[in-house]
Design an enzyme around this catalytic site. Structure first.
Site, PDB file in Angstrom:
ATOM      1  N   CYS A   1      -9.380 108.895 -10.430  1.00 34.04           N
ATOM      2  CA  CYS A   1      -9.178 109.697  -9.220  1.00 34.04           C
ATOM      3  C   CYS A   1      -9.708 111.118  -9.349  1.00 34.04           C
ATOM      4  O   CYS A   1     -10.222 111.690  -8.378  1.00 34.04           O
ATOM      5  CB  CYS A   1      -7.705 109.701  -8.811  1.00 34.04           C
TER       6      CYS A   1
ATOM      7  N   ASP B   1      -7.748 111.701   0.082  1.00 30.27           N
ATOM      8  CA  ASP B   1      -7.126 110.943  -1.004  1.00 30.27           C
ATOM      9  C   ASP B   1      -8.096 109.883  -1.516  1.00 30.27           C
ATOM     10  O   ASP B   1      -8.562 109.041  -0.743  1.00 30.27           O
ATOM     11  CB  ASP B   1      -5.844 110.288  -0.488  1.00 30.27           C
TER      12      ASP B   1
ATOM     13  N   HIS C   1      -7.423 107.393  -3.591  1.00 31.88           N
ATOM     14  CA  HIS C   1      -6.739 106.272  -4.222  1.00 31.88           C
ATOM     15  C   HIS C   1      -6.847 104.936  -3.484  1.00 31.88           C
ATOM     16  O   HIS C   1      -6.367 103.917  -3.980  1.00 31.88           O
ATOM     17  CB  HIS C   1      -5.254 106.619  -4.417  1.00 31.88           C
TER      18      HIS C   1
END
Length: 456
Positions: free
Chosen positions: A122, A340, A342
């Site tokens: 990440c 994000d 993820h």
């Protein structure tokens, strides 16, 4: 005031951000499972990939609440959401950012069988997003936005009856009804920019030949003792990106400088950027790894972070929550805006002509409280020319002065660093820095943080 609290009247909230095509960034349903043909890695890798896709995919469906009472600040621009024009402008700008997420099913990474970075990559992805923001500023004209994000207006390719028109454009006969597809002047002008946009996207795809793809970044991380599957901190990623840009032949007029021990050495930056006449000054991306507290964020730094995010030269922050990296792009009140990484998506085959771009753009602005921010982060800046660099130094110094009551987040210093150029090209394996105060040295436990880099 927290704009997401229930004390806000419903009419003061703006939470509908559905402005891209319905195929864009759609999370999988509950019955989704990773296909073996897409990821032939170990069972554990497939399980983590599936878990992240379900967990973060469903979270994408949630809509962050945005108050109409307060402006949204993103990359130096202020947007009043109560104003329709500002609201649509914010939507277009946000959807034009490159969203680089976990991927599955790519060519196995070096020295292993991993075909996904889900669960460990990440910070590399948020680093890619910061670099991508800098590259778009470097290569695109000011104010560029991705044309597909203009979904609220008619498409540039619209069906018109085959009649004479004084408008500029190209007509192509389609279908037996002899109607024509009209390509507007704006779309004609956008074509070169869209080609550049597509090329930038291809540089970050998950292919061994991509200069800023996961394969190249993992390879460059080996010199700091990192390998595929390891945790990468924000400061390590900054040095990896610097090396990736230096190794690329696609960007001869751009360099990356990484600050050392929270210090930007101005002569080092100038030496990187200056070239003998008649060559122009190189553009520069400056990355500053910092730590804004011990185990938790020191709240006295929040006002300074806000000031930095209001600057047009700031290209974002590689940050996040502990062990959960996010790319911060702006803020509203006391909440950070972020992308994000993820959500795990299938790898895109860029060898296909007109490969799909939708999965590289996100239509959901998300927010989180400043208080949840991990203190370890890397702040990015971009200067296109020498004049921009001098302006950057001035405005950033003014912003840093807001943290004078504590210790500046980082500083600018005339002169060079003490390390030799060859030593500076090697990424540090131990990014521990101490700031001396009151003739004493302190240390903190950072085991739960995202990086080993420490600023006291």
């Amino acid at each position: 005031m927290n704009p997401s609290t229930s004390s806000q009247p419903p009419e003061e909230e703006e939470d509908d951000w559905l402005f891209l095509s319905s195929e864009s960034a759609q999370p999988p349903g509950p019955s989704w499972e990773p296909q073996e043909t897409e990821d032939r890695g170990p069972l554990r890798s497939r399980f983590i990939s599936a878990w992240n896709s379900v967990k973060y995919g469903w979270s994408l469906k949630k809509k962050s609440k945005f108050s109409k009472r307060s402006p949204v600040i993103m990359f130096g621009q202020s947007y009043e959401l109560k104003d329709h024009v500002d609201r649509e402008c914010f939507r277009r700008v946000f959807s034009s950012l490159l969203w680089l997420t976990y991927r599955r099913g790519f060519t196995p990474l070096p020295d292993g069988a991993l075909t996904s970075d889900s669960g460990w990559g990440c910070v590399l992805r948020t680093g890619q997003m910061l670099l991508a923001r800098g590259l778009l500023l470097h290569l695109m004209p000011p104010g560029w936005t991705w044309c597909v994000s203009h979904h609220a207006v008619k498409d540039d390719l619209e069906l018109l009856r085959s009649t004479g028109s004084a408008e500029s454009g190209q007509e192509v006969k389609v279908g037996p009804n002899k109607r024509s597809r009209k390509l507007s002047l704006g779309s004609l002008l956008d074509r070169p920019m869209e080609a550049t946009h597509r090329r930038v996207v291809s540089w970050f795809t998950d292919h061994p030949s991509a200069p800023f793809g996961i394969h190249q970044l993992v390879e460059l991380g080996k010199s700091s003792g990192k390998k595929a599957g390891d945790w990468y901190g924000p400061s390590i990623v900054a040095h990896i990106l610097r090396k990736a840009v230096a190794a690329s032949t696609d960007l001869p007029n751009l360099v990356v400088y990484v600050a050392q021990d929270c210090t930007v050495y101005l002569e080092d930056v100038r030496r990187l950027c200056e070239r003998p006449p008649p060559q122009a000054w190189r553009s520069v991306i400056i990355m500053v790894p910092v730590r804004l507290g011990g185990q938790e964020l020191n709240r006295s730094y929040i006002s300074c972070v806000k000031k930095l995010l209001t600057l047009q030269c700031c290209i974002g922050i590689i940050g996040g929550k502990p062990k959960h990296s996010l790319f911060f792009t702006g803020f509203q009140d006391d909440q950070l805006l972020y992308l994000d990484p993820h959500y795990c998506q299938p790898t895109v085959d860029i060898t296909k002509e007109n490969f799909p771009l939708e999965s590289f753009h996100c239509k959901y602005p998300r927010k989180m409280s400043f208080s949840r921010m991990d203190p370890s982060c890397t702040i990015g800046f971009y200067a296109k020319c020498h004049r921009d660099f001098e302006s950057l130094c001035t405005v950033v110094n003014e912003a840093l002065s807001t943290s004078a009551s504590t210790y500046p987040i980082f500083i600018f210093v005339e002169g060079r660093s003490q390390e030799e150029e060859e030593e500076r090209s090697n990424m540090p394996t131990n990014n521990m820095a101490y700031i001396q105060r009151n003739k004493g040295m302190q240390s903190v436990n950072t085991s739960n943080s995202m990086d080993e880099f420490v600023l006291l």
